[in-house]
Design a protein around this motif. Structure first.
Motif, PDB file in Angstrom:
ATOM      1  N   UNK A 287     -38.405  14.621-120.490  1.00 32.25           N
ATOM      2  CA  UNK A 287     -38.815  16.023-120.297  1.00 32.25           C
ATOM      3  C   UNK A 287     -39.423  16.252-118.918  1.00 32.25           C
ATOM      4  N   UNK A 288     -39.885  15.186-118.272  1.00 36.84           N
ATOM      5  CA  UNK A 288     -40.524  15.334-116.970  1.00 36.84           C
ATOM      6  C   UNK A 288     -39.524  15.679-115.868  1.00 36.84           C
ATOM      7  N   UNK A 289     -38.228  15.606-116.163  1.00 35.72           N
ATOM      8  CA  UNK A 289     -37.204  16.086-115.219  1.00 35.72           C
ATOM      9  C   UNK A 289     -37.481  17.560-114.918  1.00 35.72           C
ATOM     10  N   UNK A 290     -37.837  18.314-115.947  1.00 31.88           N
ATOM     11  CA  UNK A 290     -38.159  19.738-115.768  1.00 31.88           C
ATOM     12  C   UNK A 290     -39.657  19.984-115.617  1.00 31.88           C
ATOM     13  N   UNK A 291     -40.455  19.287-116.423  1.00 33.26           N
ATOM     14  CA  UNK A 291     -41.893  19.582-116.496  1.00 33.26           C
ATOM     15  C   UNK A 291     -42.722  18.829-115.459  1.00 33.26           C
ATOM     16  N   UNK A 292     -42.154  17.784-114.852  1.00 35.81           N
ATOM     17  CA  UNK A 292     -42.902  16.975-113.889  1.00 35.81           C
ATOM     18  C   UNK A 292     -43.842  16.002-114.595  1.00 35.81           C
ATOM     19  N   UNK A 293     -44.317  15.029-113.827  1.00 34.17           N
ATOM     20  CA  UNK A 293     -45.235  14.023-114.367  1.00 34.17           C
ATOM     21  C   UNK A 293     -46.656  14.546-114.268  1.00 34.17           C
ATOM     22  N   UNK A 294     -47.395  14.471-115.367  1.00 35.85           N
ATOM     23  CA  UNK A 294     -48.810  14.842-115.354  1.00 35.85           C
ATOM     24  C   UNK A 294     -49.630  13.565-115.361  1.00 35.85           C
ATOM     25  N   UNK A 295     -50.460  13.417-114.339  1.00 34.24           N
ATOM     26  CA  UNK A 295     -51.327  12.252-114.213  1.00 34.24           C
ATOM     27  C   UNK A 295     -52.293  12.233-115.402  1.00 34.24           C
ATOM     28  N   UNK A 296     -52.404  11.090-116.060  1.00 31.82           N
ATOM     29  CA  UNK A 296     -53.209  10.989-117.274  1.00 31.82           C
ATOM     30  C   UNK A 296     -54.675  11.361-117.046  1.00 31.82           C
ATOM     31  N   UNK A 297     -55.165  11.169-115.814  1.00 30.27           N
ATOM     32  CA  UNK A 297     -56.571  11.485-115.517  1.00 30.27           C
ATOM     33  C   UNK A 297     -56.724  12.823-114.799  1.00 30.27           C
ATOM     34  N   UNK A 298     -55.669  13.640-114.797  1.00 31.71           N
ATOM     35  CA  UNK A 298     -55.718  14.950-114.147  1.00 31.71           C
ATOM     36  C   UNK A 298     -56.811  15.804-114.780  1.00 31.71           C
ATOM     37  N   UNK A 299     -57.701  16.323-113.962  1.00 26.08           N
ATOM     38  CA  UNK A 299     -58.824  17.126-114.467  1.00 26.08           C
ATOM     39  C   UNK A 299     -58.429  18.586-114.672  1.00 26.08           C
ATOM     40  N   UNK A 300     -57.295  18.996-114.109  1.00 27.09           N
ATOM     41  CA  UNK A 300     -56.871  20.396-114.201  1.00 27.09           C
ATOM     42  C   UNK A 300     -55.843  20.599-115.313  1.00 27.09           C
ATOM     43  N   UNK A 301     -54.748  19.827-115.262  1.00 27.62           N
ATOM     44  CA  UNK A 301     -53.677  19.967-116.257  1.00 27.62           C
ATOM     45  C   UNK A 301     -53.836  18.892-117.323  1.00 27.62           C
ATOM     46  N   UNK A 302     -53.966  19.314-118.564  1.00 30.47           N
ATOM     47  CA  UNK A 302     -54.191  18.377-119.658  1.00 30.47           C
ATOM     48  C   UNK A 302     -52.940  17.551-119.929  1.00 30.47           C
ATOM     49  N   UNK A 303     -53.128  16.262-120.199  1.00 31.97           N
ATOM     50  CA  UNK A 303     -52.006  15.348-120.441  1.00 31.97           C
ATOM     51  C   UNK A 303     -51.647  15.337-121.924  1.00 31.97           C
TER      52      UNK A 303
ATOM     53  N   UNK B 217     -44.133  23.853-122.021  1.00 30.77           N
ATOM     54  CA  UNK B 217     -43.213  23.557-120.914  1.00 30.77           C
ATOM     55  C   UNK B 217     -42.358  22.325-121.249  1.00 30.77           C
ATOM     56  N   UNK B 218     -42.999  21.302-121.820  1.00 30.90           N
ATOM     57  CA  UNK B 218     -42.269  20.084-122.176  1.00 30.90           C
ATOM     58  C   UNK B 218     -41.299  20.317-123.331  1.00 30.90           C
ATOM     59  N   UNK B 219     -41.693  21.135-124.292  1.00 32.24           N
ATOM     60  CA  UNK B 219     -40.806  21.440-125.423  1.00 32.24           C
ATOM     61  C   UNK B 219     -39.575  22.195-124.943  1.00 32.24           C
ATOM     62  N   UNK B 220     -39.771  23.137-124.035  1.00 28.46           N
ATOM     63  CA  UNK B 220     -38.636  23.871-123.451  1.00 28.46           C
ATOM     64  C   UNK B 220     -37.711  22.890-122.731  1.00 28.46           C
TER      65      UNK B 220
END
Length: 196
Positions: free
Chosen positions: A74-90, A95-98
């Motif tokens: 799914x990250x082809x479309x949604x991108x990789x979210x860093x597990x420790x990202x303080x802004x975007x929850x992992x 977005x990933x379901x779409x």
């Protein structure tokens, strides 16, 4: 005779080649080169085969291998979210379901349903198979960071508490692997590679 299924399957195979271009924050073992999502998924599949005996519960190894190979597509479309990202929850996002529906939707209907179901099972993390798959997903970057003098932990000022909180999910799939991981986390603190 070529079938409609074959054309759809080849279209999917071509599409997932894009996974090789999705860069992760973590680096290869003892390296400055960033890992891509395809390398990550392959490594998790091998880890599953090699470490399956350490699962606390019986698992379907082939299903877990499918999970770890599918989970980041799914990250082809949604991108990789860093597990420790303080802004975007992992966590699983709309977005990933779409993305899952679009990318897996390239496949013939029955395969698409199977892949989406496997992806959803991984994301929910409730079954024994999913728990072990998620253990592998948390364990691999821990090994990488430990091999790289703290790696992304040092680079992004990630604290011991945050690492411990994210990595303790390993315990849900394997207490033996969690004990190994916990020791590695503590050793990283002792070596000055992880701030407590």
């Amino acid at each position: 005779m070529q079938t409609d299924n074959l054309f759809k399957q080849v279209a999917f195979i071509k599409e997932i080649d894009k996974l090789k271009y999705i860069q992760r924050k973590t680096r290869l073992f003892n390296s400055d080169r960033h890992e891509n999502d395809a390398e990550h998924s392959w490594h998790l599949a091998m880890m599953t085969i090699v470490l399956a005996e350490h699962s606390d519960k019986p698992i379907d190894v082939l299903k877990v291998v499918k999970m770890v190979l599918i989970h980041d597509i799914v990250e082809i479309d949604a991108g990789d979210t860093f597990i420790y990202d303080a802004v975007k929850n992992h966590t699983n996002t709309d977005e990933e379901l779409i993305a899952a529906k679009r990318i897996f939707g390239l496949l013939p209907e029955e395969q698409a349903k199977e892949f989406i179901a496997i992806w959803e099972e991984f994301e929910e993390g409730a079954t024994d198979d999913a728990k072990f798959a998620r253990s592998m997903d948390r364990f691999e970057p821990l090994l990488q960071n430990a091999s790289n003098k703290g790696g992304t932990w040092a680079e992004f000022n990630v604290t011991y508490e945050k690492v411990y909180e994210k990595k303790k999910a390993i315990k849900n799939g394997s207490t033996a692997i969690w004990e190994y991981a916990e020791n590695l986390i503590n050793e990283s603190v002792d070596k000055g590679n992880l701030k407590k």
